[in-house]
Design an enzyme around this catalytic site. Sequence first.
Site, PDB file in Angstrom:
ATOM      1  N   ASN A 176      -0.588   5.157   2.319  1.00 35.43           N
ATOM      2  CA  ASN A 176      -0.425   6.448   1.638  1.00 35.43           C
ATOM      3  C   ASN A 176      -0.450   6.336   0.124  1.00 35.43           C
ATOM      4  O   ASN A 176      -1.020   7.178  -0.570  1.00 35.43           O
ATOM      5  CB  ASN A 176       0.857   7.142   2.104  1.00 35.43           C
ATOM      6  CG  ASN A 176       2.118   6.328   1.849  1.00 35.43           C
ATOM      7  OD1 ASN A 176       2.097   5.080   1.837  1.00 35.43           O
ATOM      8  ND2 ASN A 176       3.241   7.002   1.669  1.00 35.43           N
TER       9      ASN A 176
ATOM     10  N   HIS B 170       0.789  -1.233   0.000  1.00 32.80           N
ATOM     11  CA  HIS B 170       0.000   0.000   0.000  1.00 32.80           C
ATOM     12  C   HIS B 170       0.820   1.281   0.000  1.00 32.80           C
ATOM     13  O   HIS B 170       0.251   2.369  -0.011  1.00 32.80           O
ATOM     14  CB  HIS B 170      -0.953  -0.003   1.195  1.00 32.80           C
ATOM     15  CG  HIS B 170      -0.260  -0.118   2.526  1.00 32.80           C
ATOM     16  ND1 HIS B 170      -0.898   0.133   3.719  1.00 32.80           N
ATOM     17  CD2 HIS B 170       1.013  -0.467   2.869  1.00 32.80           C
ATOM     18  CE1 HIS B 170      -0.080  -0.050   4.723  1.00 32.80           C
ATOM     19  NE2 HIS B 170       1.084  -0.416   4.237  1.00 32.80           N
ATOM     20  N   HIS B 171       2.155   1.182   0.031  1.00 33.23           N
ATOM     21  CA  HIS B 171       2.985   2.396  -0.044  1.00 33.23           C
ATOM     22  C   HIS B 171       3.396   2.731  -1.471  1.00 33.23           C
ATOM     23  O   HIS B 171       4.054   3.755  -1.693  1.00 33.23           O
ATOM     24  CB  HIS B 171       4.242   2.242   0.816  1.00 33.23           C
ATOM     25  CG  HIS B 171       3.971   2.030   2.269  1.00 33.23           C
ATOM     26  ND1 HIS B 171       3.103   2.834   2.981  1.00 33.23           N
ATOM     27  CD2 HIS B 171       4.437   1.097   3.146  1.00 33.23           C
ATOM     28  CE1 HIS B 171       3.051   2.401   4.239  1.00 33.23           C
ATOM     29  NE2 HIS B 171       3.843   1.357   4.358  1.00 33.23           N
ATOM     30  N   ALA B 172       3.049   1.885  -2.442  1.00 37.62           N
ATOM     31  CA  ALA B 172       3.389   2.166  -3.834  1.00 37.62           C
ATOM     32  C   ALA B 172       2.441   3.215  -4.397  1.00 37.62           C
ATOM     33  O   ALA B 172       1.220   3.064  -4.330  1.00 37.62           O
ATOM     34  CB  ALA B 172       3.323   0.887  -4.655  1.00 37.62           C
ATOM     35  N   HIS B 173       3.005   4.287  -4.944  1.00 39.96           N
ATOM     36  CA  HIS B 173       2.248   5.362  -5.580  1.00 39.96           C
ATOM     37  C   HIS B 173       2.162   5.113  -7.085  1.00 39.96           C
ATOM     38  O   HIS B 173       2.763   4.180  -7.610  1.00 39.96           O
ATOM     39  CB  HIS B 173       2.931   6.703  -5.319  1.00 39.96           C
ATOM     40  CG  HIS B 173       2.930   7.119  -3.877  1.00 39.96           C
ATOM     41  ND1 HIS B 173       2.217   8.205  -3.412  1.00 39.96           N
ATOM     42  CD2 HIS B 173       3.561   6.595  -2.798  1.00 39.96           C
ATOM     43  CE1 HIS B 173       2.405   8.342  -2.113  1.00 39.96           C
ATOM     44  NE2 HIS B 173       3.226   7.375  -1.718  1.00 39.96           N
TER      45      HIS B 173
END
Length: 299
Positions: free
Chosen positions: A159, A116-119
């Site tokens: 994020n 879930h931190h991959a943009h």
Amino acid sequence: MKAFYSDHFVLPLPEGHRFPMQKYSLIRQGACDAVPGLEFHEAPYTSDGVLALAHHPSYIERVSTGALSPAEQKAIGFPWTPRMVERSRRSAGATIEACRAALQAGAAVNLAGGTHHAHADRGEGFCVFNDAAIAARLMQAERRVRRVAIVDLDVHQGNGTASILACDDSVFTLSLHGERNYPFRKETSDLDVALPDGTGDDAYLAALQEALAELFRRFAPQLIIYLAGADPHEGDRLGRLKLTMSGLAARDHLVLATARQRGIPVAVAMAGGYGKNIQDTVAVHVQTIAIASQYAIGP
């Protein structure tokens, strides 16, 4: 219940690296031993076109060809290798397949995932591609569902997920996380619940119950992607929320039972876990898988 794995695509990490790569094979073995009737499937490869539902094509190309800058590579936290790319694609594929299976059987699991931190244009925090955002968008593109909720109960805020889906009213992002924990610059989810260090079982479960009620007041999902992090556990090196095994079991039941009451299928991803004792982390994940299996429709 179907379970999708990618643990045999192992990253060659340097000695002393803090990412617990070995936990994934231990999770599969533990689930095999503890959850009767679990149906294991190898995670499929995710194509560039599917990754591009959530990521910029230029980023996908840089990852795939090893053209990431030193700063980009440092932010991800893994050394680049072809196996890093393969595993990242397969992990996204496992969440996609878990969503498809959950829509048929009520629940299914990815034995990894929760990146879930991959943009859209970069990775960070051991996350290369955002499996939940990719899977949500693909389920919509395949016309399986119109509305998806991502319920992120990793101890760290999702994020990257929040950033990718910030302007997308068809996907609701809920993150219940440690207020003072990584990432130190938070994004804005549709619903963020930031908790203090040492929260403990009772306060955590009360906050989760209210957050789920708020989600359903504001949104009517047809599918939930549930990031069931093990890192809120009291034995986690990075978590600090101090949940017990029984508290985490109650957390999982609360999410899955609430979804069941509304007839909403749930695809579960493991997300983070950095226990001082890796067996504690594995036990939390296996417990989640066992609980999820209780909410799947039998053959």
